[in-house]
Design an enzyme around this catalytic site. Structure first.
Site, PDB file in Angstrom:
ATOM      1  N   ASN A  64      -8.490   0.093   7.489  1.00  0.00           N
ATOM      2  CA  ASN A  64      -7.448   1.148   7.398  1.00  0.00           C
ATOM      3  C   ASN A  64      -7.325   0.975   9.366  1.00  0.00           C
ATOM      4  OD1 ASN A  64      -5.569   2.797   7.709  1.00  0.00           O
ATOM      5  ND2 ASN A  64      -7.127   4.276   7.575  1.00  0.00           N
ATOM      6  N   GLU A 108     -13.802   4.810   5.936  1.00  0.00           N
ATOM      7  CA  GLU A 108     -12.252   5.301   7.264  1.00  0.00           C
ATOM      8  C   GLU A 108     -13.298   5.391   8.042  1.00  0.00           C
ATOM      9  OE1 GLU A 108      -9.603   5.709   7.773  1.00  0.00           O
ATOM     10  OE2 GLU A 108      -9.100   7.340   6.672  1.00  0.00           O
ATOM     11  N   CYS A 113      -5.834  14.291   6.481  1.00  0.00           N
ATOM     12  CA  CYS A 113      -6.263  13.409   6.898  1.00  0.00           C
ATOM     13  C   CYS A 113      -7.526  12.865   7.560  1.00  0.00           C
ATOM     14  CB  CYS A 113      -4.763  13.878   8.447  1.00  0.00           C
ATOM     15  SG  CYS A 113      -4.586  11.287   8.849  1.00  0.00           S
ATOM     16  N   TYR A 153       0.870  -1.389   0.102  1.00  0.00           N
ATOM     17  CA  TYR A 153       0.184   0.430  -0.369  1.00  0.00           C
ATOM     18  C   TYR A 153       1.233   1.381   0.153  1.00  0.00           C
ATOM     19  CZ  TYR A 153      -3.165   3.662   1.635  1.00  0.00           C
ATOM     20  OH  TYR A 153      -4.272   4.613   1.227  1.00  0.00           O
ATOM     21  N   GLU A 211     -11.925   8.921  -2.571  1.00  0.00           N
ATOM     22  CA  GLU A 211     -11.839   9.713  -1.057  1.00  0.00           C
ATOM     23  C   GLU A 211     -13.733  10.273  -1.970  1.00  0.00           C
ATOM     24  OE1 GLU A 211      -9.407  12.784   1.318  1.00  0.00           O
ATOM     25  OE2 GLU A 211      -8.529  10.497   0.771  1.00  0.00           O
ATOM     26  N   ARG A 241     -13.186   5.390  -1.111  1.00  0.00           N
ATOM     27  CA  ARG A 241     -13.441   5.923   0.552  1.00  0.00           C
ATOM     28  C   ARG A 241     -14.469   6.557   0.436  1.00  0.00           C
ATOM     29  NH1 ARG A 241      -8.279   8.183   3.176  1.00  0.00           N
ATOM     30  NH2 ARG A 241      -9.317  10.170   4.356  1.00  0.00           N
TER      31      ARG A 241
END
Length: 300
Positions: free
Chosen positions: A213, A191, A126, A48, A118, A161
């Site tokens: 994750n 997420e 983040c 990844y 995303e 995502r």
């Protein structure tokens, strides 16, 4: 020697087959090509590439400051040294739907097996910071449709995502995941889910692979691979773990240098020269060199 012996197509097809098996694929985050090679050597299922790691490597916070060129360049360096499939963080696609389309093709050219896009507001932040904002469902869907339409290799994995859990809760996450699957996403990355039950509920609501994750010091508890597998997760990433461990070791080493003036007491914590040379396959280079340059110049 030099680079991977597997074609990009082969790696993508193998990745798809492994996902179809239903087993959990373990993909630690590589912070450079050498760490990717170590991930392969230790027997993991894939590599990844984290946007947070790439930002940190450039000395930048993970707030959307990196460019498509920077990310594609680093992923290309990583994919060419490993036979494993590589999945990369493409943030919000570096812009609007047309930018998303270009990102997909640049990442295909870089040798990746897939990427994730995303639904945060651009520029993003983040995924485990507070105050995230997500786009509306229509915009999120357009990004995924653009990604799916742009890919040239049907085996290139488009992961959607969603960061909506932090702002609107689990039910909104499940609803958003369904819309993204309908838009063509090959897998879903919800997420910052907090419990195994939340993963299991998303798993029950979708019919595509599910990604978890497991980043340290974030919103999610650190579940084991077996726990995630039991909850129906298909891919688990540890995006920043190797970088955190490497930087922690580097910091301790520098402290020792300041205190003692030598690293003698830390030799047992270091990768030995012979192990580094083995990982880099020095022997093959030496053999190749001697087979090509097998002559001597006579003295006058």
């Amino acid at each position: 020697m030099l680079y991977t012996t597997r074609t990009d197509t082969d790696k993508r097809r193998a990745f798809r087959r492994r996902l179809e098996s239903g087993e959990l694929l373990r993909m630690p985050g590589a912070f450079n090509p050498l760490s990717a090679r170590l991930i392969e050597r230790r027997g993991f299922d894939g590599v990844y590439v984290s946007g947070a790691v790439l930002s940190a490597d450039l000395g930048l916070p993970d707030i959307g400051l990196t460019t498509l060129t920077e990310v594609a360049g680093r992923t290309r360096q990583i994919t060419r040294v490993t036979d494993l499939p590589t999945l990369a963080d493409a943030d919000t696609g570096f812009g609007e739907p047309m930018n998303v389309a270009r990102t997909v093709q640049e990442f295909e050219d870089a040798g990746l097996a897939g990427l994730h896009i995303e639904d945060q507001v651009n520029p993003k932040r983040c995924g485990h910071l507070d105050g995230k904002q997500v786009v509306d469902a229509e915009t999120a869907v357009r990004r995924i449709r653009a990604a799916v339409d742009a890919r040239r290799d049907p085996d290139f994995l488009i992961v959607a995502r969603t960061d909506i859990r932090a702002s609107e809760g689990l039910e909104a996450t499940i609803d958003r995941a369904g819309r993204l699957v309908d838009a063509g996403a090959d897998a879903i990355f919800p997420e910052a889910l907090r419990t195994l039950d939340e993963f299991a509920r998303v798993r029950a609501a979708i019919d595509v692979p599910l990604l978890a994750n497991m980043t340290e010091f974030g919103k999610s508890d650190l579940f084991t691979a077996d726990q995630l597998s039991d909850a129906g997760v298909n891919i688990v990433i540890w995006p920043v773990s190797l970088l955190r461990m490497a930087m922690g070791a580097a910091d301790r080493g520098l402290s020792t240098l300041l205190d003692q003036g030598s690293l003698t007491d830390r030799l047992d914590e270091m990768q030995h020269r012979r192990d580094l040379y083995d990982l880099l396959d020095y022997e093959s280079y030496s053999g190749f060199d001697s087979s090509v340059f097998n002559f001597r110049l006579e003295a006058d």
